[in-house]
Structures are given as C-alpha cells and as structure tokens.
Motif scaffolding. Structure first.
Motif, PDB file in Angstrom:
ATOM      1  N   ALA A 273       2.510   1.726  -3.441  1.00 42.38           N
ATOM      2  CA  ALA A 273       1.537   2.240  -4.417  1.00 42.38           C
ATOM      3  C   ALA A 273       1.301   3.736  -4.210  1.00 42.38           C
ATOM      4  O   ALA A 273       1.214   4.511  -5.169  1.00 42.38           O
ATOM      5  CB  ALA A 273       0.222   1.471  -4.301  1.00 42.38           C
ATOM      6  N   ALA A 274       1.227   4.160  -2.941  1.00 40.05           N
ATOM      7  CA  ALA A 274       1.009   5.581  -2.641  1.00 40.05           C
ATOM      8  C   ALA A 274       2.192   6.423  -3.104  1.00 40.05           C
ATOM      9  O   ALA A 274       2.025   7.456  -3.755  1.00 40.05           O
ATOM     10  CB  ALA A 274       0.786   5.771  -1.140  1.00 40.05           C
TER      11      ALA A 274
ATOM     12  N   ARG B 230       0.377   5.186  -7.942  1.00 40.83           N
ATOM     13  CA  ARG B 230      -0.258   4.219  -8.849  1.00 40.83           C
ATOM     14  C   ARG B 230      -1.337   3.431  -8.098  1.00 40.83           C
ATOM     15  O   ARG B 230      -1.386   3.455  -6.861  1.00 40.83           O
ATOM     16  CB  ARG B 230       0.802   3.253  -9.413  1.00 40.83           C
ATOM     17  CG  ARG B 230       1.845   3.866 -10.346  1.00 40.83           C
ATOM     18  CD  ARG B 230       1.236   4.631 -11.517  1.00 40.83           C
ATOM     19  NE  ARG B 230       0.275   3.851 -12.287  1.00 40.83           N
ATOM     20  CZ  ARG B 230      -0.596   4.379 -13.156  1.00 40.83           C
ATOM     21  NH1 ARG B 230      -0.627   5.689 -13.350  1.00 40.83           N
ATOM     22  NH2 ARG B 230      -1.437   3.602 -13.807  1.00 40.83           N
TER      23      ARG B 230
ATOM     24  N   GLN C 172       0.826  -1.203   0.000  1.00 42.21           N
ATOM     25  CA  GLN C 172       0.000   0.000   0.000  1.00 42.21           C
ATOM     26  C   GLN C 172       0.865   1.260   0.000  1.00 42.21           C
ATOM     27  O   GLN C 172       0.557   2.249  -0.671  1.00 42.21           O
ATOM     28  CB  GLN C 172      -0.919   0.001   1.241  1.00 42.21           C
ATOM     29  CG  GLN C 172      -1.928  -1.154   1.311  1.00 42.21           C
ATOM     30  CD  GLN C 172      -1.391  -2.364   2.042  1.00 42.21           C
ATOM     31  OE1 GLN C 172      -0.265  -2.806   1.777  1.00 42.21           O
ATOM     32  NE2 GLN C 172      -2.170  -2.921   2.945  1.00 42.21           N
TER      33      GLN C 172
END
Lengths: 249, 314
Positions: free
Chosen positions: A133-134, A138, A130
């Motif tokens: 991705a942050a 994306r 997570q």
C-alpha cells in the motif's frame, strides 16, 4: 469494480507440526505438505463473493515463488479465480521484495482492489500488505473482518487490540484480511477439472525489474525452549491450594 | 552509538504500556540513545508520561488535528520524516504498531524485522517464526535504518522516574485524505487489560455459549484477572475478538494463565508460552494443553469454575 487482485503465498500446511533441522539452518520442508496460506484463502473467498454479488469483477490470483507454487495457484483457480500469475523465483522472498514484486504486477494489471492475508503462517511477518500500500501510494485496511464496497469507496471493519475499528477508504486500495471475514468454500471436483483450462502465466522475477534482495541475513533457526511437564492435581481444593502456595492467588 | 526512535502508542490520555516495553527492548542495544515519538491531536498528557520513562532521552510531539486517530496512511509519512538521522525505528507489535511500521519501512525503502523477542546486538535479533515453533536469529545490514516491531510479551515495562526533554515539532508533510476514520467499537471494561494483566482466566469452545462465559468473568473478578479466549470460542461468538489469545490474536505473558476448556492448539499455545505458570482444566486427559501446563486438572470446567470462585470467596 472491474478487477480484483488476490495475492497467494505457498506455505507449509496449517496442520503440519514444523520441526527445526538438526544443523539449525532452517525448518524441515522435505516431504511436507504445502498449501495456500489460510489467510490468503480468506482473501480469495472475499474477492469471489464481491464478484458473485453482481460486480462480475475479474479475479486475478498472483503468487511469487518456486515453480511448484503453480499447485497453489491451481487451487485458487479451482476456487473460482479467473486467471493466475506466478512470478517465479528460486530465491527466498522477503516481505519488502514481495511488496515490490506485487507493485510491479499491480502497475500492469491496474486492479481496483488488492486483497491478501494479514500474515503468512510461515514467517508470521505481517508486513506485505502495508508495504505494498505504501509503495503503491494507496490506502490500506489491515486485519479486516467486514468489508463493504460502495462504488469507488470501501468501508472496512478492522480487528484491533481494543475491539473493532471502522475506516472508510478510497479505491483502489490494499486490504489485508483477518480470520473472521468469511469461511472459504470447499473446492469441488468439477472445479478442479475446469481450473486446468484456466490461464496461468509464469513470468520471471527479473522480468519485472525486481531483484530478490536478501535484506535480512538468517543466522540460525533454533527450536524454542520446551516447558517442563507439570503436575496433575486431583480436585479443585488441591488446585487452589497449589496456586496459593505458589503465591499466584 | 545507536539513535533509537520509538513510536509511542496512546489513546490521547494514557500512554500504552507497549511503549514502556519498547524502551526496555531498546535499552538492550549498546549505547542506546532513545527518543519517543508521539503523534496525536494533543499529546501534552501522554508526552509527560513518556518523558517519565527511565531510559528515554527525548520525547518528540507532533500535534495536528489529522492525527486524532492513528491511521497508518496518515501517520506513516510523518514518522518517515522524523526517522532520518536515527539508526533504529521501533514500534510495538500491537495492532497499532503492526499496521503502521511496515508502511513506514516501505516509504523509507528498508526492510522490517517483525516481533523482536531478544536483542543479540545492535543489528542482530531473535524472532519467532512458524507460530513460535522455531526461533530465527536474523542479522540486518548496519548501514541501513533498522525498522522493527517489538514483541511486547518478551519485555518487561521500563520503570518510571525519568525526566526526558519534551520537544514539539511541526512537519511539512502532505497528508493523504484517502483514508478516513469512521468509528470504533471497544469492549469497555473495568477488568485488567489482557496484554498487561498478571492473571488471565481464559475459555475455549467447551464453554458452549456466550452466556456460559459469565462464569469465567465471575472468577476473573474474584481474583482480579483479565479474561481471554481461544480462537474457537471467538469464532463461535462466545467472546469478542479483542479477547483472542494466540498466533493471530494477543501474545501475552501473565504470571498465571488459567485455561478452561481449551484443548491447546499450537496456534493458541504460541500466545501463552511466556506465561510464568499455565493452569489447565479440561475434561479430556489427552488435550495437548496438558503437555505445557504446569498444573493440570482433568475435570469438567462447569464444576471447577464455580467451585473455585466459591473457595476463593470471602
């Protein structure tokens, strides 16, 4: 799909019964078998299946850790990864640092997909995918038990508390995998031999411009409270009787 | 003083009890001033429920159509925008919270403490590691926002009866379109929710088929229990994934946990160690589950379960 990056963590083997050190400074790791985090193995298997379905994507296994982490990357190469990168550090790596490091690698490698396990079975933090991705800005699909790639999009089925949830995401994206996505293949002896010849680059954490910060200070590590040993009953009638007396039925 | 922002979990109609448990955790921090944040398409109903939790000072609503489904990529920048000015940000350690809070933490450039099980101070907490085989006490930097998920099985739900103020906010935050909700498949049931049930009847691989699981459902219905399953039973397809109890499934704390044909792998035991009473029925007297069971019966579950259901009838 040209390139898939798979993140691998070296952890205490799944079958080891972990014990706390008497001085409560951590758990006993000396002489303990270390393995690829089982969830990351599932992530790698999925990458290999995407490759074998005809995309012929390059599969790059990446890890962060001590020099001996090369053993786990060799396992990943034996499973079928094309090459491996070890970001070497002797410091403990917290999830935020791991995410910052993987971001730095992702910026160099520009993968279409990053796959990793939903959690590592040592710290059970469940954060790195997570956070990555942050930082990468994306999409993320966590706890994925089914994945379909269609051009520049992916459809992911996620295991959530209420059941299953399906989302559609644009690639590149970060996917954290759950147990039931697939069953990882066994490594065969010829593959282990072949893996020795595959490229494994070792780079320093500082060369990526990432500092191994200790954001969270461990104060102590204690054994969990033990439950008292209970009683055995002889039959169903006695079981029901005991539970009724305890006010549980 | 601690200004604590709790990310409320809901389905648009009902506030999830995980929110009440986060409030209990937050009230353990000295001088806690608690705000519950609700994101949704229309949070009017759940905001009223959150405002009624004792200990909550304020409820902040952020309603917009994009918030109809809890996508982490959509929610995270909004939560990050609200979080400035708070000392703590808590989310529940449920699939909703675990997906969302690390994304918020990374946007804010701060670490996260996962699965708080006990509060020792405003920045000092205990959390389980190695599937609960060790308990780590960890201290976070008081100068930074503390982001954490709360292990819901470790805290009782805060009672209702309060009346906090409700405020609506409009955030000027650009939302990504790269993540889209497609659909959900949920096992709708009239049985109690596994994570909050007082009684849980659970089955393992020994059930041997999805059809055989029905005998557990019959017993569960008789005693008003939720149904759970071991990873082995879910992997084999005998029970759906949402019933899985353990390190990677649900961590639960019922008053009584009845385990039928579950051997008791460490990863399963970590999901039930907060149960007040563990009952184990297994044919194998050497099954590890008997080491933690308060009441054990060495017997064939296919005889025990129907007989129990019959004895409890009428």
């Amino acid at each position: 799909m040209k390139k898939i990056m798979v993140c691998i963590k070296r952890v205490v083997d799944y079958n080891v019964r972990v014990r706390v050190k008497p001085d409560e400074t951590g758990v006993m790791l000396e002489g303990v078998k270390m393995s690829v985090n089982p969830f990351d193995e599932i992530a790698l298997e999925e990458a290999l299946r995407i490759k074998e379905r005809g995309t012929n994507a390059e599969v790059v296994a990446v890890s962060i850790g001590v020099a001996d982490t090369q053993q786990q990357l060799r396992t990943a190469l034996a499973m079928g990864a094309d090459r491996a990168i070890l970001v070497q550090t002797e410091q403990p790596v917290e999830p935020l640092t791991a995410a910052q490091t993987l971001l730095a690698v992702a910026k160099k490698e520009s993968p279409d997909l990053i796959l990793l396990g939903k959690q590592a079975i040592d710290d059970d933090a469940n954060q790195t995918a997570q956070m990555l991705a942050a930082l990468w800005d994306r999409p993320q699909a966590t706890y994925v038990s089914k994945l379909a790639i269609d051009g520049a999009k992916a459809t992911a089925t996620r295991e959530v508390d209420a059941g299953l949830e399906t989302i559609e995401i644009d690639l590149p994206a970060v996917i954290s995998v759950d147990l039931r996505l697939n069953e990882p293949r066994y490594v065969k002896l010829p593959d282990i031999m072949k893996a020795k010849k595959k490229p494994l680059d070792v780079i320093g954490l500082d060369s990526l411009g990432v500092a191994a910060s200790t954001w969270l200070k461990p104060v102590k590590t204690a054994a969990p409270p033990q439950r008292q040993k209970g009683i055995l009953v002889k039959d169903v009638a006695e079981l029901v009787d005991v539970l009724k007396k305890k006010g549980l039925l | 003083m601690a200004k604590i922002l709790i990310i409320g979990e809901h389905d648009g109609k009902t506030l999830n009890p995980s929110t009440h448990k986060c409030v209990t955790c937050a009230t353990g921090i000295p001088g806690a001033e608690i705000t519950v944040l609700l994101l949704g398409a229309d949070t009017a109903a759940v905001a009223a429920q959150a405002a009624a939790i004792q200990g909550v000072n304020e409820v902040v609503r952020v309603d917009r159509p994009e918030n109809a489904h809890p996508l982490a990529a959509t929610f995270a920048p909004q939560v990050a925008a609200v979080a400035s000015g708070y000392t703590h940000l808590f989310g529940p350690s449920t699939s909703f919270g675990k997906d969302l809070t690390p994304r918020v933490a990374a946007l804010l450039g701060v670490p996260q403490v996962s699965d708080l099980m006990a509060v020792e101070g405003a920045h000092r907490f205990r959390r389980p590691i190695y599937a609960g085989n060790a308990i780590l006490t960890v201290e976070a930097d008081p100068a930074r926002l503390l982001v954490a998920t709360v292990r819901v099985a470790s805290f009782a739900a805060a009672p209702t009866g309060g009346s906090a103020a409700i405020v609506s906010r409009t955030l000027n935050v650009a939302l990504p379109t790269h993540t889209r909700y497609v659909g959900a498949h949920t096992g709708s049931t009239d049985r109690p929710d596994l994570q909050t049930a007082k009684r849980v009847v659970s089955g393992g691989r020994a059930l041997a088929s999805a059809d055989n699981f029905k005998i557990l459902f019959a017993l569960a219905d008789k005693i008003g229990a939720a149904v759970g399953a071991s990873r082995a039973a879910v992997d084999a397809g005998y029970a759906p994934n949402e019933l899985q109890v353990g390190q990677t499934g649900k961590i639960i704390a019922p008053e009584v946990y009845l385990a039928f044909g579950i051997s008791g792998a460490i990863q399963h035991l970590t999901g039930i160690k907060d149960a007040r009473t563990i009952v184990a029925v297994n044919k194998d007297p050497e099954a590890p589950i008997f080491e933690v069971a308060d009441v054990g019966l060495v017997a064939d579950l296919f005889q025990v379960v129907p007989e129990m259901t019959r004895l409890l009838g009428g």
